[in-house]
Design a protein around this motif. Sequence first.
Motif, short mmCIF file in Angstrom:
data_model
loop_
_atom_site.label_atom_id
_atom_site.label_comp_id
_atom_site.label_asym_id
_atom_site.label_seq_id
_atom_site.Cartn_x
_atom_site.Cartn_y
_atom_site.Cartn_z
N VAL A 139 0.85 -1.22 -0.22
CA VAL A 139 -0.15 0.11 -0.09
C VAL A 139 0.93 1.43 0.09
O VAL A 139 0.56 2.14 -0.51
CB VAL A 139 -1.10 -0.15 1.28
CG1 VAL A 139 -1.81 1.43 1.31
CG2 VAL A 139 -2.20 -0.97 1.11
N VAL A 140 1.92 1.37 0.96
CA VAL A 140 2.66 2.47 0.96
C VAL A 140 3.57 2.77 -0.53
O VAL A 140 3.78 4.03 -0.94
CB VAL A 140 3.77 2.33 1.97
CG1 VAL A 140 4.58 3.53 2.21
CG2 VAL A 140 2.97 2.30 3.47
N VAL A 141 3.89 1.60 -1.20
CA VAL A 141 4.66 1.76 -2.26
C VAL A 141 3.83 2.03 -3.38
O VAL A 141 4.22 2.94 -4.28
CB VAL A 141 5.12 0.22 -2.72
CG1 VAL A 141 5.98 0.47 -4.18
CG2 VAL A 141 6.42 -0.32 -1.78
N GLU A 142 2.63 1.60 -3.35
CA GLU A 142 1.24 2.19 -4.31
C GLU A 142 1.29 3.70 -4.07
O GLU A 142 1.24 4.35 -4.92
CB GLU A 142 0.16 1.48 -4.22
CG GLU A 142 -0.81 1.70 -5.15
CD GLU A 142 -1.82 2.71 -4.90
OE1 GLU A 142 -2.60 3.24 -5.95
OE2 GLU A 142 -1.95 3.00 -3.62
N ALA A 143 1.35 4.14 -2.63
CA ALA A 143 1.15 5.65 -2.38
C ALA A 143 2.32 6.50 -3.04
O ALA A 143 1.91 7.57 -3.71
CB ALA A 143 1.00 5.93 -0.93
N VAL A 144 3.56 5.89 -3.12
CA VAL A 144 4.68 6.46 -3.65
C VAL A 144 4.51 6.94 -5.08
O VAL A 144 4.66 7.98 -5.66
CB VAL A 144 6.01 5.89 -3.18
CG1 VAL A 144 7.18 6.48 -4.08
CG2 VAL A 144 6.25 5.79 -1.69
N ILE A 145 4.11 5.69 -5.82
CA ILE A 145 3.94 5.69 -7.25
C ILE A 145 2.86 6.71 -7.36
O ILE A 145 2.93 7.52 -8.54
CB ILE A 145 3.61 4.23 -7.75
CG1 ILE A 145 4.86 3.50 -7.49
CG2 ILE A 145 3.18 4.45 -9.16
CD1 ILE A 145 4.58 1.93 -7.82
N ARG A 146 1.53 6.61 -6.78
CA ARG A 146 0.49 7.50 -7.19
C ARG A 146 0.77 8.99 -6.73
O ARG A 146 0.53 9.83 -7.86
CB ARG A 146 -0.73 7.19 -6.14
CG ARG A 146 -2.02 7.96 -6.51
CD ARG A 146 -3.03 7.46 -5.61
NE ARG A 146 -2.92 8.07 -4.31
CZ ARG A 146 -2.56 6.98 -3.24
NH1 ARG A 146 -2.58 5.82 -3.40
NH2 ARG A 146 -2.30 7.59 -2.14
N ILE A 147 1.37 9.24 -5.67
CA ILE A 147 1.91 10.68 -5.37
C ILE A 147 2.90 11.21 -6.50
O ILE A 147 2.88 12.32 -6.64
CB ILE A 147 2.46 10.87 -3.81
CG1 ILE A 147 1.06 10.47 -3.01
CG2 ILE A 147 2.51 12.33 -3.60
CD1 ILE A 147 1.69 10.27 -1.58
N VAL A 162 14.12 13.87 -4.24
CA VAL A 162 15.54 13.19 -4.18
C VAL A 162 16.26 13.82 -2.86
O VAL A 162 16.84 13.16 -1.89
CB VAL A 162 16.33 12.95 -5.22
CG1 VAL A 162 17.65 12.46 -4.82
CG2 VAL A 162 15.78 11.99 -6.32
N ALA A 163 16.06 14.99 -2.81
CA ALA A 163 16.74 15.86 -1.63
C ALA A 163 16.02 15.67 -0.41
O ALA A 163 16.63 15.60 0.59
CB ALA A 163 16.88 17.29 -1.84
N ALA A 164 14.56 15.43 -0.28
CA ALA A 164 13.93 15.31 0.73
C ALA A 164 14.06 13.70 1.33
O ALA A 164 14.31 13.71 2.52
CB ALA A 164 12.47 15.37 0.46
N PHE A 165 14.29 12.96 0.27
CA PHE A 165 14.47 11.35 0.91
C PHE A 165 15.82 11.37 1.54
O PHE A 165 16.06 10.79 2.63
CB PHE A 165 14.45 10.34 -0.34
CG PHE A 165 15.07 9.16 -0.18
CD1 PHE A 165 14.34 8.26 0.60
CD2 PHE A 165 16.38 8.73 -0.21
CE1 PHE A 165 14.73 6.83 0.91
CE2 PHE A 165 16.67 7.57 -0.07
CZ PHE A 165 15.98 6.71 0.46
N LEU A 166 16.80 12.25 0.90
CA LEU A 166 18.40 12.01 1.57
C LEU A 166 18.44 12.76 2.76
O LEU A 166 18.97 12.36 3.84
CB LEU A 166 19.41 12.69 0.70
CG LEU A 166 19.41 11.90 -0.96
CD1 LEU A 166 20.37 12.60 -1.72
CD2 LEU A 166 20.11 10.50 -0.63
N VAL A 387 7.04 15.54 -0.39
CA VAL A 387 6.54 14.39 0.42
C VAL A 387 6.74 13.27 -0.14
O VAL A 387 6.88 12.12 0.34
CB VAL A 387 4.96 14.81 0.27
CG1 VAL A 387 4.06 13.72 0.64
CG2 VAL A 387 4.49 15.66 1.19
N VAL A 388 6.91 13.08 -1.72
CA VAL A 388 7.22 11.80 -2.30
C VAL A 388 8.61 11.23 -1.50
O VAL A 388 8.46 10.07 -1.44
CB VAL A 388 7.42 12.24 -3.76
CG1 VAL A 388 7.75 10.97 -4.50
CG2 VAL A 388 6.17 12.48 -4.64
N GLY A 389 9.54 12.20 -1.42
CA GLY A 389 10.75 11.82 -0.83
C GLY A 389 10.44 11.13 0.46
O GLY A 389 11.11 10.23 0.91
#
Length: 461
Positions: A139-147, A162-166, A387-389
Motif C-alpha cells: 500500500v505504501v509503495v503504491e502511494a509513492v507511485i501515485r503521489i 530526492v533531496a527530501a529522501f536524503l 512528500v514523495v521523498g
Amino acid sequence: MSSLAADNDAETTQPPAMPTFKQAVRLWAKIGLLSFGGPAGQIALMHKELVEERRWIGEQRFLHALNYCMLLPGPEAQQLAIYIGWLLHRTLGGLVAGTLFVLPGAIVMLGLSSFYMLYNDAPVVEALFFGVKAAVLAVVVEAVIRIGKRALKNRVMVAIAVAAFLAIYVVKLPFPLIILAAALTGWIGNRLAPLPFSGAAHGKGNAPDIRGVVDLMFERGELDHTRPTRWHAPRTIAIWLPIWLGPVALIAALTGSNSVWTQLGSFFSVMAVVTFGGAYAVLAYVAQAAVTSFGWLAPGEMVDGLGLAETTPGPLILVLQFVGFVAAYRHAGAMSPLIAGSLGSLLTLWVTFVPCFFWIFLGAPYIEQLRQNKALSAALGAITAAVVGVVMNLALWFALHVVFGQVRSVGLGMEVPVLSSLDWRAALLAAAAMVAMLRLKIGMLPTLAGSALAGLVLQAV
C-alpha cells in the motif's frame, strides 16, 4: 423538440434548493461511514455526492476549497468536509461535517486497538497481522507511485523529492524542517524561474463549470458568514486555541511533565501543526519518535497500526489513535489498561483533529476572497514533491522491518538490513501484494484481506 432540449439544459444548469441542516447531517454521516480508500478516495466520494449528484457546491469552488486544505497541516479530506459544512451551515455545519467524517472510523479503531492489545499474542492473530504487514508495505509503495505521478512533473520536482529522501534518511533532518525548506524552495523558485514550479498545485485543469447552490447564494449576497469581519481572527483564536491546548495544559499540570499523558498531548499537538502532505508523509517521523524516542511501540507494531487504519473508514491519520492507545495501555499505572488506553486514544484524537476545525474556521473567510495565487501554488507543488521523498523513506523503513528480522545502523545512523535475517515468507507476501495492487489493480481492502489469510496459511507452514 428544441424547446424540450432547452428545458432539459435549464434543469441541469440550475442549482437545487439549499439543503436543510437535517439533510446535510444525513449526508455527512453517510460520507463518514463510506470514506475508505485514503484521501484520494474520500475526496472523490465527496465530489460525487456534493458536486455531481446534489450540486450543493460548484466544481470551481470545491477545487478552490481543496487547494486551501492542501496547504494546511492535517488530513485534507476531513478539512474539506469542515470547509463545505461551514459554507452550507456556518460553524455548526462545519463542526458536524468534520466530526461525522472522523467518528465512525475512530469508534472502529478504538475497538480494533483494544482487540490488538488483548489478543495480539494469540497465534492466529499474530499470523493474520503477519500477512497484513506485507500488504501494508505494498500500500505504501503504491502511494509513492501515485503521489509521484501527480507531483514529479519535471526534473526540478524530482530533485526536490530526492533531496527530501536524503535529508530524512541520511541526514535525519526533522520532518517539519524538510517541509519548510520545500515550501521556501517553491516560493523562491516561482520568483526566479516560474516555469518549473507552475502547474503543480492540486485542482488544476479544465474542470467542467458545474454550479452549485452555494454559488447561487454567493451571487445573491446571502452568505454573510463567509465575509471576514474586523474581529474574526482575534475571536477565532481566542476561542479555539484554549479548546485545543487547554486540556493539554491541564493534563500536564495534574500529571507532571514526564507522564505519558503529557507526552501524548504535547507530541501530537506538534504533529497537528507540521503534518503537511497527509498521513503517509508524517508516519515515518511519528514511527521514529514512538519507537525510538518514547519507546511506546515496537517497530512491527507501527506497521500493524497502519494496517488497522487502512481497514477503517475516515482519515488514515487515525493510526495516531492506535499509537495513543498502545502508549497509554502500557503506561496505565494504577488504572485499568483498557481504560487508560481508551483515554490515551481520546486525547490523541482531540489534539489531532481539533486543530483542523481551528484552521478552517480561522482561514476560510479569507480564502474565499482569494483566487489563483501563483506563489502559494508553487509552494504547494514543492511540498508535494518533497512528500514523495518522505514517503519513499517510509516505504524503505517498512520494508526493512517487515522483510528482515534484524537491521543495523551504519554511518550517520542509516539503517541497513542484516541479509541473513531475511524472512522469505514476508518477502513472498509483500511481492504478491504488490503484484495484486500495482499489476492486477485489485483494491486495497481485498488485498489486505487476502494477505491476512495467506499469512495464516504461511505461518502454519
